[in-house]
Scaffold this motif. Structure first.
Motif, short mmCIF file in Angstrom:
data_model
loop_
_atom_site.label_atom_id
_atom_site.label_comp_id
_atom_site.label_asym_id
_atom_site.label_seq_id
_atom_site.Cartn_x
_atom_site.Cartn_y
_atom_site.Cartn_z
N VAL A 347 18.28 -17.53 128.72
CA VAL A 347 17.43 -17.32 127.55
C VAL A 347 16.51 -18.53 127.33
O VAL A 347 15.30 -18.38 127.06
CB VAL A 347 18.30 -17.09 126.30
N MET A 348 17.08 -19.74 127.48
CA MET A 348 16.26 -20.94 127.30
C MET A 348 15.14 -21.02 128.31
O MET A 348 13.99 -21.32 127.98
CB MET A 348 17.15 -22.18 127.42
N THR A 349 15.47 -20.78 129.58
CA THR A 349 14.46 -20.86 130.64
C THR A 349 13.33 -19.87 130.41
O THR A 349 12.14 -20.23 130.48
CB THR A 349 15.11 -20.60 132.02
N ALA A 350 13.69 -18.62 130.11
CA ALA A 350 12.67 -17.59 129.88
C ALA A 350 11.78 -17.95 128.68
O ALA A 350 10.55 -17.77 128.71
CB ALA A 350 13.35 -16.24 129.65
N THR A 351 12.38 -18.50 127.63
CA THR A 351 11.62 -18.84 126.43
C THR A 351 10.68 -20.01 126.69
O THR A 351 9.51 -20.01 126.25
CB THR A 351 12.57 -19.18 125.28
N LEU A 352 11.16 -21.05 127.38
CA LEU A 352 10.31 -22.20 127.67
C LEU A 352 9.12 -21.82 128.55
O LEU A 352 7.99 -22.26 128.30
CB LEU A 352 11.14 -23.30 128.35
N VAL A 353 9.37 -21.02 129.57
CA VAL A 353 8.27 -20.58 130.44
C VAL A 353 7.30 -19.69 129.65
O VAL A 353 6.07 -19.80 129.80
CB VAL A 353 8.82 -19.84 131.68
N ALA A 354 7.83 -18.81 128.81
CA ALA A 354 6.96 -17.95 128.00
C ALA A 354 6.07 -18.78 127.08
O ALA A 354 4.90 -18.45 126.85
CB ALA A 354 7.80 -16.97 127.19
N PHE A 357 2.67 -19.92 128.27
CA PHE A 357 1.59 -18.93 128.35
C PHE A 357 1.32 -18.22 127.03
O PHE A 357 0.23 -17.66 126.83
CB PHE A 357 1.91 -17.90 129.44
N LEU A 358 2.33 -18.22 126.13
CA LEU A 358 2.18 -17.54 124.85
C LEU A 358 2.41 -18.54 123.71
O LEU A 358 3.54 -18.74 123.25
CB LEU A 358 3.19 -16.39 124.73
N HIS A 359 1.36 -19.20 123.27
CA HIS A 359 1.47 -20.13 122.14
C HIS A 359 0.20 -20.08 121.29
O HIS A 359 -0.15 -21.05 120.63
CB HIS A 359 1.72 -21.56 122.63
N GLY A 360 -0.44 -18.94 121.30
CA GLY A 360 -1.70 -18.79 120.56
C GLY A 360 -1.53 -18.37 119.12
O GLY A 360 -2.50 -18.39 118.36
N GLU A 361 -0.30 -17.99 118.72
CA GLU A 361 -0.03 -17.60 117.33
C GLU A 361 1.15 -18.40 116.81
O GLU A 361 2.05 -18.78 117.57
CB GLU A 361 0.30 -16.10 117.25
N VAL A 362 1.16 -18.64 115.51
CA VAL A 362 2.24 -19.42 114.91
C VAL A 362 3.59 -18.75 115.15
O VAL A 362 4.59 -19.41 115.43
CB VAL A 362 2.00 -19.62 113.40
N TRP A 363 3.62 -17.41 115.07
CA TRP A 363 4.90 -16.74 115.21
C TRP A 363 5.47 -16.88 116.62
O TRP A 363 6.69 -16.83 116.81
CB TRP A 363 4.79 -15.26 114.81
N HIS A 364 4.60 -17.09 117.61
CA HIS A 364 5.09 -17.36 118.96
C HIS A 364 5.98 -18.61 118.95
O HIS A 364 7.06 -18.63 119.53
CB HIS A 364 3.92 -17.58 119.93
N LEU A 365 5.50 -19.64 118.29
CA LEU A 365 6.24 -20.92 118.25
C LEU A 365 7.49 -20.81 117.40
O LEU A 365 8.53 -21.40 117.74
CB LEU A 365 5.31 -22.02 117.72
N ILE A 366 7.41 -20.09 116.29
CA ILE A 366 8.57 -19.95 115.41
C ILE A 366 9.70 -19.23 116.12
O ILE A 366 10.86 -19.69 116.13
CB ILE A 366 8.18 -19.19 114.12
N PHE A 438 0.63 -29.61 127.12
CA PHE A 438 1.72 -28.81 126.55
C PHE A 438 2.23 -27.80 127.57
O PHE A 438 3.45 -27.60 127.70
CB PHE A 438 1.23 -28.10 125.30
N VAL A 439 1.30 -27.16 128.28
CA VAL A 439 1.70 -26.17 129.29
C VAL A 439 2.59 -26.82 130.34
O VAL A 439 3.64 -26.28 130.70
CB VAL A 439 0.45 -25.54 129.94
N THR A 440 2.17 -27.99 130.84
CA THR A 440 2.96 -28.69 131.85
C THR A 440 4.35 -29.05 131.32
O THR A 440 5.36 -28.89 132.01
CB THR A 440 2.24 -29.98 132.29
N GLY A 441 4.40 -29.53 130.08
CA GLY A 441 5.68 -29.90 129.49
C GLY A 441 6.63 -28.73 129.39
O GLY A 441 7.81 -28.84 129.75
#
Length: 465
Positions: A347-354, A357-366, A438-441
């Protein structure tokens, strides 16, 4: 020669376990009050940014040094006996911090408070001695979860208490709760006899282990600026290698070592430390990068969130982190630690990789931060349970304390790596780093976390039945 005594057959009720949980919550609260109020403390005590940074890591360093010692002494002399003395030190530190008129006195209080991290392995010793395996797994999760929950509470109330009453009360209130909880533990938790008949302390091993951990923390602190002072970092790395070599030689020759190296050689033990480190690096990167991303100017790829907004956005992650401890203990009891750890890492790996590529909305980060906090907490709790149940009762404190130390080192390493990425990604004259930093991190954090799956299978090798 070391002799292991039989574990007592005294059962404890839920009240005793909840007393340990209350103590964990109180210590977690006291541990977390400095970070959200650091600007206020800097202003009232006329502290420079460098002094503020020193204050923020003082407890972390003390905890890393004290935790393995507390766990080892708990194994030798009894968890309850050592815990009561340790909490006396912590309460004294809370009192000193609450009365501190200046920075030196406050630093002294933080040094004494740092001993609180050692209470966790001592709690694990007590629940394992007084509860059956299944119940002790859940109890370990409850204690771990309440410590995290206490940290969440401290983060939320520190600012209002400091501004509404004074900075003195934000230390005093949790300290009073620690004193009350310690009294309850003393009254409700039965005494546990020493697990070992010898009473000698491996002072050379203790000194060298402290030197190893302290030097390692300095290496991590200097790593991001290695380009500007390479000789200093090289000297620290050489010193670290010498200390590790010396510590290994001393522990092999000691009749009563601080840490039994044969214990560390067990696949189930060393693999738990490797997994803990990798998971905590991934978690730390997310903890560092997500608030920074939220704060980036809304004119670019960020959201221009204020400190208040960021705190509100991160609240769901704090809640999932608080419930992850009990959930991890229950899941480890029902499905086995290895299955729980593998699922959490996935779950952690999938979320970090996601996130990359998906951080354009606040809810993505939340949502991502909440999932990472939940998966990480479940993993770490399952690792503590696995480590505790893979050794005999006489090594519970030592083995679990090293899991907690590894956790601290992993978080420190992840924070330093994240800071280095953002620094390297910020062009001269620009306030915000490039989005690619951020993407690299996130991608590297996901890769590090995923690599830990390679050693999950070894968790079941050489386990004591």
């Amino acid at each position: 020669m070391t002799t292991t005594l039989a574990a007592p057959q005294v059962r404890v009720g839920k009240a005793a376990v909840w007393a340990l949980g209350m103590l964990a919550a109180a210590t977690g609260t006291l541990e977390s009050v400095v970070t959200p109020t650091l600007p206020l403390l800097q202003r009232e005590l006329s502290m420079s940014p460098a002094q503020g940074a020193l204050l923020s890591i003082t407890m972390l360093i003390t905890g890393a040094l004290v935790t393995p010692v507390a766990g080892n002494l708990g194994d030798r002399y009894g968890g309850k006996r050592v815990m009561l003395r340790l909490m006396t030190v912590v309460a004294t530190g809370g009192l000193v911090s609450s009365l501190a008129p200046n920075l030196p006195v406050l630093l002294l209080g933080q040094v004494l408070e740092g001993a609180m991290v050692g209470a966790m392995p001592l709690s694990f010793i007590l629940v394992r001695k007084h509860l059956p395996t299944g119940e002790s797994q859940v109890a370990i999760g409850v204690v771990s979860g309440l410590f995290v929950g206490g940290g969440m509470l401290g983060t939320l109330i520190a600012g209002p208490v400091a501004e509404g009453l004074s900075r003195h009360w934000m230390f005093a209130i949790p300290t009073i709760a620690i004193v009350v909880a310690t009294v309850l533990v003393h009254r409700l938790m039965p005494n546990d006899p020493p697990a070992r008949s010898d009473a000698r302390i491996d002072w050379p091993g203790l000194a060298l282990l402290s030197g190893v951990l302290l030097t390692l923390m300095f290496v991590l602190a200097l790593a991001p600026s290695a380009g500007s002072q390479p000789l200093v970092l090289l000297a620290l790395l050489v010193l670290l290698a010498l200390l590790v070599t010396g510590w290994t030689v001393v522990e092999r020759r000691s009749p009563s070592p601080m840490v039994d190296l044969n214990l560390l050689a067990k696949p189930a033990i060393w693999s738990s430390y490797v997994i803990t480190f990798a998971v905590c690096v991934g978690t730390s990167v997310a903890m560092y990068l997500v608030p920074q991303l939220l704060a980036v100017s809304a004119d670019g790829y960020g959201f221009g969130a204020s400190s208040t907004d960021i705190g509100r956005y991160l609240l769901p992650g704090a809640v999932t982190a608080a419930i992850s401890g009990p959930l991890g203990g229950i899941a480890a009891r029902r499905f086995g630690s290895s299955a729980v750890v593998a699922t959490g890492i996935g779950v952690m790996t999938a979320t970090l990789v996601a996130l990359a590529f998906l951080h354009g909305e606040v809810w993505h980060l939340i949502v991502a931060k909440a999932l990472i906090a939940l998966a990480s907490g479940v993993c770490i709790t399952a690792m503590v349970v696995k480590t505790a149940t893979s050794v005999d009762h006489g090594n519970t404190g030592t083995a679990t304390s090293l899991v907690l130390v590894t956790r601290v080192i992993g978080f420190a390493a992840g924070a330093q790596v994240s800071g280095a990425f953002l620094t390297a990604g910020t062009q001269p004259g620009m306030d915000d780093p490039a989005e690619s930093a951020f993407v690299t991190g996130f991608v590297i954090a996901g890769a590090v976390t995923a690599l830990s799956l390679l050693v999950v299978r070894t968790l079941n090798k050489g386990v004591k039945t």
